[in-house]
Design an enzyme around this catalytic site. Structure first.
Site, PDB file in Angstrom:
ATOM      1  N   GLY A 160      -0.849   6.442   5.572  1.00  0.00           N
ATOM      2  CA  GLY A 160      -0.335   5.155   5.114  1.00  0.00           C
ATOM      3  C   GLY A 160       0.046   5.243   3.646  1.00  0.00           C
ATOM      4  O   GLY A 160      -0.475   6.090   2.904  1.00  0.00           O
ATOM      5  N   TYR A 178       3.475  -4.018   2.761  1.00  0.00           N
ATOM      6  CA  TYR A 178       2.265  -3.362   3.271  1.00  0.00           C
ATOM      7  C   TYR A 178       1.552  -4.272   4.269  1.00  0.00           C
ATOM      8  O   TYR A 178       1.163  -3.844   5.364  1.00  0.00           O
ATOM      9  CB  TYR A 178       1.355  -3.041   2.083  1.00  0.00           C
ATOM     10  CG  TYR A 178       0.077  -2.313   2.427  1.00  0.00           C
ATOM     11  CD1 TYR A 178       0.083  -0.944   2.727  1.00  0.00           C
ATOM     12  CD2 TYR A 178      -1.147  -2.977   2.427  1.00  0.00           C
ATOM     13  CE1 TYR A 178      -1.091  -0.274   3.027  1.00  0.00           C
ATOM     14  CE2 TYR A 178      -2.329  -2.317   2.722  1.00  0.00           C
ATOM     15  CZ  TYR A 178      -2.289  -0.968   3.019  1.00  0.00           C
ATOM     16  OH  TYR A 178      -3.462  -0.306   3.319  1.00  0.00           O
ATOM     17  N   THR A 193     -11.563   5.156  -2.648  1.00  0.00           N
ATOM     18  CA  THR A 193     -10.694   6.342  -2.508  1.00  0.00           C
ATOM     19  C   THR A 193      -9.811   6.436  -3.761  1.00  0.00           C
ATOM     20  O   THR A 193      -9.850   5.559  -4.625  1.00  0.00           O
ATOM     21  CB  THR A 193      -9.748   6.232  -1.287  1.00  0.00           C
ATOM     22  OG1 THR A 193      -8.870   5.120  -1.511  1.00  0.00           O
ATOM     23  CG2 THR A 193     -10.488   6.053   0.010  1.00  0.00           C
TER      24      THR A 193
END
Ligand code: NAD
Length: 444
Positions: free
Chosen positions: A286, A349, A385
């Site tokens: 993604g 998104y 992340t």
């Protein structure tokens, strides 16, 4: 990026200071390890009303916990509320949990079992829907790293009578350290009979799993957890990430497949890499290209929709059509809480991730009927992340704290949820979108 606040509240002076200031008190979450695969304590099995399903005690025993009807300090509490069919019957839910909720050990689990709200009996539907509000509220107030969920088991139209057998893989997941960052969720099972698991210690043995976007972040964690559970993993990422991809693949004993998932021949190349069939397909790749709509050029819109949604639709269709995903196969896609709640600067998104939810809900039942394959999605919240490390400090802190567990999740939390969907005996888990978000306030 390390969560320094979580570290601070783990020290005595830090805890004292933050309590005095009325600040959030995140409890360190205990995740799965080989040495500590189970919760630490017994499982208290309670009922509210006369249960509408059989086999709950047997299903609970597969969690590996000692099941009891009395416990001073349970690590988990399961309330069978499948027999609650009236508003008055909700009093039994209060009567069962009110005396014991305080005794739940830190990092504990509460799972309420319900049935699917009926479309012909509005009293049953009201009572069963009430359980959702109950569970979501208890999740918000319980604290100390504990979680609360609702599992709906179909109670009608099942040959041989309704049984909790189909819920075993779900209960194993929810009643274990693997679901540490999942709370306030409602999981609705189908009546499908579970496929057998040959080796419970390595349940994915004999299955090939392909994970897209596996060079780093959540995808690398998914590849790692699926390999841990016995799958032969193919790790796919863009050719530009080849070095990182090969490092990840080598570490896991996986095969690296450098390939852009948007390439027109991507499905064909994946099918060629799995001549014996693909047991598990995880769409994780993604990208974000954030801008407010008024400032967003068409190419930023198009690239996000192409990677996050269109390539997922195309490869799924082509692989199913080619028969590359045999019966018992599992497809898991990646949505986001942005696709549920929306987010400033993320119209592209959020549209792509909401599209994933539409795909899963529509294709799940048909893929099961036509191909014997399940289709589900994870919807991560704030996960630590590289992607979230790049978020400005104050927004990052808000993302971490604005959930019932007052902290961000780790890539492994999403990976454990993917592995639960992928289990052979998760056949009854289909068309579901599981938020892995610590019960984020966004979109709640
Ligand atoms: P990441 O950017 O660290 O990793 C994404 C990986 O996908 C990268 O290795 C990238 O090279 C790969 N990729 C991108 N385009 C690709 C393509 N065309 N073909 C093949 N591979 C491609 O991101 P992450 O944080 O690990 O996120 C993984 C997934 O989880 C994404 O779908 C993301 O939208 C979703 N998600 C993440 C969070 C979070 O908090 N990190 C929250 C919600 C959803």
């Amino acid at each position: 990026m390390a969560d320094r606040y979580l570290h601070l509240t783990g020290t005595a002076p830090g805890r004292f200071l933050t309590r005095r200031l009325g600040l959030p008190q995140p409890a360190p979450l205990r995740r799965w390890t080989l040495e500590t695969p189970h919760l630490d304590g017994p499982l208290l099995h309670l009922t509210a009303g006369a249960p509408a399903i059989t086999g709950v005690a047997e299903a609970l025993r597969t969690s590996g916990l000692t099941v009891t009807e009395r416990a001073d300090r349970p690590a988990a509490i399961v309330l069978d509320a499948t027999g609650v069919t009236t508003a008055a019957g909700l009093g039994d839910v209060h009567a069962a949990l009110h005396p014991v909720v305080r005794s739940l050990a830190p990092g504990g689990r509460i799972v309420v079992l319900g049935t699917v709200p009926s479309s012909d009996d509005h009293h049953q539907a009201a009572a069963q829907q009430a359980l959702e509000g109950f569970v979501r509220s208890l999740g918000k107030e319980i604290g100390r790293g504990s979680t609360v969920q609702l599992v709906r088991i179909p109670a009608a139209g099942i040959p041989g009578g309704a049984s909790a057998h189909a819920a075993e893989s779900t209960l194993r997941f929810l009643l274990s350290p693997r679901s540490a960052y999942v709370s306030g969720q409602v999981i609705e099972l189908t009546a499908a009979a579970p496929d057998p698991v040959a080796d419970p210690a390595a349940p994915l043995t004999g299955r090939t799993a392909l994970v897209t976007g596996a060079a780093r972040g959540i995808g690398a964690a998914v590849a790692s957890v699926l390999a841990r559970d016995g799958a032969q993993v193919i790790a796919l990422d863009v050719p530009g990430a080849r070095e990182e991809l090969e490092r990840t693949a080598d570490r896991l004993g996986a095969t690296a497949l450098p390939l852009d998932i948007t390439a027109p021949d991507a499905a064909g190349r994946i099918a060629a890499a799995v001549p014996d069939g693909l047991g598990i397909l995880v769409h994780n790749a993604g990208i974000t290209r954030d801008r407010r709509l008024a400032n967003m050029p068409a190419d930023r819109w198009a690239s996000v929709v192409e990677v996050n949604l269109d390539s997922v639709l195309r490869t799924t269709d082509e692989l199913l059509k080619a028969g590359a995903i045999p019966r018992g196969g599992r497809i898991v896609a990646t949505a986001s809480i942005a696709g549920i709640a929306g987010n400033t600067g993320q119209t592209n998104y959020a549209a792509s991730k909401a599209g994933i939810i539409g795909l899963v809900r529509s294709l799940g039942p048909r893929a099961a009927a036509d191909h014997g394959v399940t289709v589900n999605a994870v919807a991560p919240g704030f996960i630590e992340t590289k992607m979230t490390a790049a978020v400005p400090f104050f927004i990052r802190e808000a993302g971490r704290r604005m959930n019932s567990l007052s902290q961000g999740g780790l890539p492994v939390d999403v990976a454990e949820a993917v592995a639960w969907f992928a289990q052979p005996d998760s056949t009854a888990v289909n068309g579901q979108v599981l938020r892995v978000c610590g019960q984020s306030l966004l979109g709640a």
